[in-house]
Design a protein around this motif. Structure first.
Motif, PDB file in Angstrom:
ATOM      1  N   UNK A  70      -5.907  57.132  -1.924  1.00 26.18           N
ATOM      2  CA  UNK A  70      -5.273  56.742  -3.178  1.00 26.18           C
ATOM      3  C   UNK A  70      -4.464  55.461  -3.050  1.00 26.18           C
ATOM      4  N   UNK A  71      -4.514  54.813  -1.889  1.00 28.27           N
ATOM      5  CA  UNK A  71      -3.795  53.549  -1.695  1.00 28.27           C
ATOM      6  C   UNK A  71      -4.807  52.413  -1.612  1.00 28.27           C
ATOM      7  N   UNK A  72      -4.365  51.202  -1.906  1.00 29.14           N
ATOM      8  CA  UNK A  72      -5.262  50.082  -1.670  1.00 29.14           C
ATOM      9  C   UNK A  72      -5.379  49.872  -0.158  1.00 29.14           C
ATOM     10  N   UNK A  73      -6.386  49.110   0.232  1.00 30.54           N
ATOM     11  CA  UNK A  73      -6.654  48.917   1.664  1.00 30.54           C
ATOM     12  C   UNK A  73      -5.418  48.399   2.396  1.00 30.54           C
ATOM     13  N   UNK A  74      -4.719  47.455   1.752  1.00 29.09           N
ATOM     14  CA  UNK A  74      -3.574  46.851   2.435  1.00 29.09           C
ATOM     15  C   UNK A  74      -2.411  47.839   2.522  1.00 29.09           C
ATOM     16  N   UNK A  75      -2.201  48.620   1.479  1.00 32.10           N
ATOM     17  CA  UNK A  75      -1.064  49.548   1.481  1.00 32.10           C
ATOM     18  C   UNK A  75      -1.299  50.723   2.421  1.00 32.10           C
ATOM     19  N   UNK A 102     -16.046  45.897   7.581  1.00 33.30           N
ATOM     20  CA  UNK A 102     -16.708  46.026   6.276  1.00 33.30           C
ATOM     21  C   UNK A 102     -16.653  44.716   5.503  1.00 33.30           C
ATOM     22  N   UNK A 103     -15.502  44.040   5.568  1.00 31.66           N
ATOM     23  CA  UNK A 103     -15.353  42.771   4.854  1.00 31.66           C
ATOM     24  C   UNK A 103     -16.159  41.663   5.506  1.00 31.66           C
ATOM     25  N   UNK A 104     -16.418  41.841   6.816  1.00 32.44           N
ATOM     26  CA  UNK A 104     -17.133  40.840   7.583  1.00 32.44           C
ATOM     27  C   UNK A 104     -16.374  39.500   7.554  1.00 32.44           C
ATOM     28  N   UNK A 105     -15.083  39.541   7.797  1.00 34.11           N
ATOM     29  CA  UNK A 105     -14.296  38.303   7.706  1.00 34.11           C
ATOM     30  C   UNK A 105     -13.902  37.801   9.091  1.00 34.11           C
ATOM     31  N   UNK A 334      -3.761  44.884  -7.698  1.00 33.45           N
ATOM     32  CA  UNK A 334      -5.076  45.503  -7.719  1.00 33.45           C
ATOM     33  C   UNK A 334      -5.662  45.632  -6.318  1.00 33.45           C
ATOM     34  N   UNK A 335      -5.399  44.676  -5.464  1.00 31.89           N
ATOM     35  CA  UNK A 335      -5.967  44.688  -4.124  1.00 31.89           C
ATOM     36  C   UNK A 335      -7.309  43.995  -4.093  1.00 31.89           C
ATOM     37  N   UNK A 336      -7.791  43.734  -2.887  1.00 30.68           N
ATOM     38  CA  UNK A 336      -9.102  43.085  -2.764  1.00 30.68           C
ATOM     39  C   UNK A 336     -10.191  44.142  -2.726  1.00 30.68           C
ATOM     40  N   UNK A 337     -11.397  43.731  -3.083  1.00 33.81           N
ATOM     41  CA  UNK A 337     -12.518  44.666  -3.081  1.00 33.81           C
ATOM     42  C   UNK A 337     -13.308  44.528  -1.782  1.00 33.81           C
ATOM     43  N   UNK A 338     -13.754  45.662  -1.303  1.00 35.27           N
ATOM     44  CA  UNK A 338     -14.475  45.696  -0.032  1.00 35.27           C
ATOM     45  C   UNK A 338     -15.921  46.084  -0.327  1.00 35.27           C
ATOM     46  N   UNK A 339     -16.892  45.380   0.274  1.00 34.93           N
ATOM     47  CA  UNK A 339     -18.296  45.685  -0.026  1.00 34.93           C
ATOM     48  C   UNK A 339     -18.637  47.148   0.230  1.00 34.93           C
ATOM     49  N   UNK A 340     -19.548  47.669  -0.573  1.00 32.47           N
ATOM     50  CA  UNK A 340     -19.991  49.055  -0.433  1.00 32.47           C
ATOM     51  C   UNK A 340     -20.642  49.263   0.935  1.00 32.47           C
ATOM     52  N   UNK A 341     -20.346  50.384   1.541  1.00 34.26           N
ATOM     53  CA  UNK A 341     -20.943  50.685   2.835  1.00 34.26           C
ATOM     54  C   UNK A 341     -19.978  51.489   3.678  1.00 34.26           C
ATOM     55  N   UNK A 342     -20.373  51.775   4.892  1.00 31.85           N
ATOM     56  CA  UNK A 342     -19.476  52.495   5.785  1.00 31.85           C
ATOM     57  C   UNK A 342     -19.578  51.916   7.177  1.00 31.85           C
ATOM     58  N   UNK A 343     -18.470  51.951   7.898  1.00 32.05           N
ATOM     59  CA  UNK A 343     -18.452  51.377   9.242  1.00 32.05           C
ATOM     60  C   UNK A 343     -17.533  52.203  10.120  1.00 32.05           C
ATOM     61  N   UNK A 363     -14.829  49.413  -4.269  1.00 25.34           N
ATOM     62  CA  UNK A 363     -13.590  49.246  -5.018  1.00 25.34           C
ATOM     63  C   UNK A 363     -12.441  48.780  -4.135  1.00 25.34           C
ATOM     64  N   UNK A 364     -11.220  48.736  -4.701  1.00 25.75           N
ATOM     65  CA  UNK A 364     -10.072  48.255  -3.935  1.00 25.75           C
ATOM     66  C   UNK A 364      -9.395  49.318  -3.085  1.00 25.75           C
ATOM     67  N   UNK A 365      -9.875  50.559  -3.150  1.00 32.41           N
ATOM     68  CA  UNK A 365      -9.280  51.624  -2.347  1.00 32.41           C
ATOM     69  C   UNK A 365     -10.343  52.235  -1.441  1.00 32.41           C
ATOM     70  N   UNK A 366      -9.973  52.663  -0.243  1.00 32.19           N
ATOM     71  CA  UNK A 366     -10.984  53.276   0.619  1.00 32.19           C
ATOM     72  C   UNK A 366     -11.495  54.577   0.007  1.00 32.19           C
ATOM     73  N   UNK A 367     -12.807  54.782   0.065  1.00 31.49           N
ATOM     74  CA  UNK A 367     -13.378  56.012  -0.486  1.00 31.49           C
ATOM     75  C   UNK A 367     -13.116  57.168   0.464  1.00 31.49           C
TER      76      UNK A 367
END
Lengths: 410, 172
Positions: A70-75, A102-105, A334-343, A363-367
Motif C-alpha cells: 500500500x506504499x509507493x516504491x520509494x516510501x 525492474x526499472x532497469x536503470x 503519486x510516485x514513479x511507475x515501474x514496468x510490469x513484471x517480476x524480478x 503502477x506506482x506501488x509494488x503489487x
C-alpha cells in the motif's frame, strides 16, 4: 526422499498430552534472554538432553510485506529497515536493487561504491552484535562491552550519513537519500584504521580461550549436504565448507571489482561459525578500505541516478522552474511507475542470502513484495542441529545461528 | 550455464510439460502446470551438469481477477553453474493445491507453511501444514488481495469499552 524434518510445536506437545511419554516438554521463550528476541522453543527433554525441539515463530509478525503493497516504491524503503533491525542498510539494498532491476536503470559508480562501503560496515556492526551476545550467552561478559564500543562508532557513521542510527532508510530507489557529508570520509578512515586491532582484541579473548573452545568446538555440527538441503546461507553455510557467497556467485553493486576472499570453515560447528564470522569482519574491512580509497579518488559526484523518471529534479531547478516543481510534486505524491513484471534479487546480508521478490503491475506501488529472510530459513535447521545436545548447548547454538526475529517474522 | 542452454535442456527433457518459458531482466522464468512441478524440480536438482541443488526462495502471489488466481514461485540456485532459475506454478482458487517440495528440500517446509498461512495455498503431503506467522485461530489468509489492511484502534479511557467489546480475549 529426505529424512530431514522440521517439527512443528504440535508434533511435540500432542504426544506429550496423551501422557505415555517418559520425556519432559518444556517451553523456552518467547520471553527468554538467550533466544535473542521473541522466539519460542518447545523442547522435549530427557533429563538435560534435547530429544527434539520445535521452534515457534510469528510473535513479531507485523505484516511488512502486506503493508508495503500500500506504499509507493520509494516510501516502502522505510519498512525494509524494520525487518532485520541489525542490518538495515542490507535490507535497503536488497529491496532497492530489486526495484532498480525492474526499472532497469543505471546507477552511478559513486553511489554503488558508497552502498558497498556502508553495507560492509553494516556487516561488521551486525557481526559485532552477534559476537557480543554470543559471548554473553556463554558468560564472557567483557567481549560484549568491547563489541558494542566499536559498534557505536559504526552507528555514529550511519547517523552521520542518514541522521538515524539504526533505521537509516539511506539507500533509495535510484541512489541515496542525501549526499555524503564532508566529515564522512575522515570518520570512516579513522574507524577502518583501528578496527583491525580491535578484532585482534576479541580474538585474544576468545579464539584460544579453553572455556570458549570447550563450549563451541564440535558443538552442533551440520554437514554440507544437510546445510544445503535446509537452505542455510551466510556464515552458517560457509562454516560447513560450502563456498556460497552472493557477492562472488552472482555479484551486484560492483562487488566483482573488489579484492576479497570468502572465509570457509570445515566442520560446521559453533567454533567454525565463530571463526568464519571473525574472518568475514576482516574481509569486510578489506572491502570497505578499497571502497573508501575509491571514494577519496573519485571526489564529489552524483548521489542519485540521472534518470528523472525516478528521482526529482535538484533543488535549484525547483526554485526556478514551474515544470520541475510539478515534476517533484508528482514524484512525491503519486510516485514513479515501474514496468510490469517480476524480478528477484539476492544479496549477501550479514545473516545470509537476503532475497527480494518483487512483482509490479505497472503502477506506482509494488503489487507483491516477498523477502527471502535468511534468519527465517536458517532457523529451520535448529532442530536438526540441536537433537542429542544439552540444553546449554542449545543456548549456544541459537546465538551461533544468529537469527534476528524481526526478520524471521517480518 | 546460461538461460539459452538451460531452456534447451528443459525443452528436451520435458517437451510437453512446460507451459511457457521467457526471459525477463536476464532471468529465466519457467511456467509449468503443477502436476509436473516435482519432476521438473527433481530434474533440475539431480541432473549432473545442472545441479540446481539450492532452493533459494519459495513464495505465493495472489493475482486477484486473473485465472489461475494464485501463483507459487520457486527460485532454484546452481552453485556450480552460478545460475538461478525461476519456476512458476499457477494455482486456481477452486482447488488451491500444489504438490509439496519438502520431499526434495526440507527448507521448503517453513516457506510452504508461510505461503499456506498468507494465501491459503495447500501443499499436498506437507508433513505439518499449519499456520506459522499468524496466530493459529486466525481466520482467513491475510496476504490475499481481497483482505483489506487492518487497523488496530488505540484504546483510550474514553473509547476502551467500545473497542474491547469487539475483542475475543475479553469475551473468553
Amino acid at each position: 526422499m529426505t529424512t530431514l524434518t522440521v517439527p512443528s510445536p504440535r508434533e511435540i506437545t500432542e504426544p506429550a498430552r496423551s501422557g505415555n511419554k517418559e520425556t519432559m516438554v518444556l517451553n523456552m521463550g518467547p520471553h527468554h534472554p538467550s533466544t535473542h528476541g521473541v522466539l519460542r522453543l518447545v523442547l522435549e527433554l530427557d533429563g538435560e538432553v534435547v530429544v527434539n525441539v520445535a521452534p515457534d515463530v510469528g510473535y513479531l509478525h507485523t505484516g511488512i510485506e502486506k503493508t508495503m503493497e500500500s506504499k509507493t516504491y520509494q516510501k516502502a524503503v522505510v519498512l525494509t529497515d524494520r525487518t532485520d533491525y541489525l542490518a538495515p542498510l542490507s535490507n535497503n539494498l536488497s529491496y532497492v536493487l530489486a526495484v532498480e532491476k525492474l526499472l532497469d536503470c543505471e546507477i552511478p559508480v559513486r553511489v554503488q561504491t558508497i552502498r558497498v562501503l556502508l553495507t560492509e560496515l553494516t556487516r561488521i556492526g551486525s557481526h559485532l552484535v552477534w559476537l557480543g551476545t554470543h559471548a554473553l550467552d556463554l558468560a564472557a561478559m567483557s567481549v560484549f562491552l568491547y563489541a558494542f564500543r566499536e559498534r557505536e562508532e559504526i552507528l555514529d557513521i550511519f547517523e552521520l550519513v542518514s541522521g538515524a542510527r539504526m533505521m537509516t532508510s539511506y539507500f533509495r530507489v535510484g541512489g541515496l537519500a542525501y549526499d555524503l557529508t564532508d566529515d564522512f570520509l575522515p570518520t570512516v578512515k579513522h574507524f577502518l584504521d583501528h578496527m583491525s586491532d580491535h578484532i585482534d582484541e576479541y580474538e585474544d579473548l576468545l579464539t584460544r580461550n579453553p572455556l570458549w573452545l570447550e563450549r563451541s568446538v564440535d558443538v552442533a555440527p551440520i554437514s554440507a549436504e544437510d546445510a544445503i538441503a535446509y537452505g542455510l546461507s551466510g556464515a552458517n553455510l560457509r562454516a560447513c565448507g560450502v563456498n556460497l557467497d552472493m557477492r562472488k556467485l552472482i555479484p551486484y553493486s560492483g562487488y566483482e571489482t573488489y579484492d576479497f576472499d570468502v572465509p570457509i570453515g570445515k566442520n560446521g560447528d559453533n567454533y567454525d561459525r565463530y571463526l568464519v564470522r571473525i574472518a568475514e569482519m576482516r574481509q569486510s574491512l578489506r572491502i570497505a578500505q578499497q571502497a573508501h580509497q575509491r571514494l577519496v579518488d573519485m571526489g564529489p559526484g552524483p548521489y542519485v541516478t540521472a534518470d528523472r523518471k525516478i528521482v526529482p529534479p535538484p533543488k535549484h531547478e525547483i526554485t526556478h522552474s514551474m515544470e520541475s516543481l510539478i515534476h517533484h510534486f508528482k514524484l512525491w505524491t503519486e510516485g514513479f511507475k515501474v514496468p510490469r513484471g517480476d524480478a528477484y534479487v539476492g544479496i549477501e546480508s550479514p545473516r545470509g542470502i537476503l532475497g527480494t521478490y518483487l512483482v509490479s503491475d505497472g503502477g506506482p506501488k509494488p503489487y507483491r513484495v516477498h523477502f527471502r529472510a535468511p534468519s527465517f530459513i536458517n532457523l529451520q535447521a535448529l532442530p536438526h542441529m540441536a537433537r542429542g545436545r544439552l540444553v546449554a548447548d542449545l543456548v549456544a547454538l541459537i546465538a551461533s545461528l544468529d537469527p534476528v526475529l524481526g526478520e524471521v517474522d517480518r | 550455464m546460461d538461460n539459452v542452454i538451460l531452456s534447451q535442456r528443459l525443452r528436451e527433457a520435458f517437451p510437453q510439460a512446460l507451459t511457457s518459458m521467457s526471459e525477463f531482466r536476464g532471468e529465466l522464468q519457467v511456467v509449468l502446470p503443477r502436476e509436473h512441478l516435482v519432476a521438473v524440480a527433481q530434474f533440475l536438482r539431480d541432473t549432473p551438469e545442472l545441479r540446481y541443488v539450492y532452493l533459494e526462495n519459495l513464495c505465493g502471489v495472489d493475482y486477484l481477477g486473473r485465472e489461475p488466481r494464485f501463483e507459487v514461485v520457486y527460485h532454484l540456485l546452481s552453485l556450480s553453474n552460478r545460475h538461478r532459475v525461476c519456476l512458476k506454478v499457477g494455482v486456481p482458487e477452486a482447488d488451491p493445491t500444489v504438490p509439496t517440495l519438502t520431499v526434495l528440500w526440507p527448507t521448503a517446509n517453513w516457506q510452504e507453511r508461510e505461503a499456506y498461512d498468507m494465501f491459503g495455498i495447500i501443499f499436498r503431503n506437507h508433513p505439518s501444514l499449519e499456520r506459522i506467522l499468524m496466530p493459529e485461530d486466525w481466520e482467513g489468509h491475510p496476504q490475499r488481495k481481497d483482505v483489506p489492511l487492518g487497523y488496530e484502534e488505540v484504546a483510550f479511557t474514553f473509547n476502551q469499552d467500545a473497542i474491547y467489546a469487539q475483542k475475543h480475549f475479553v469475551r473468553e
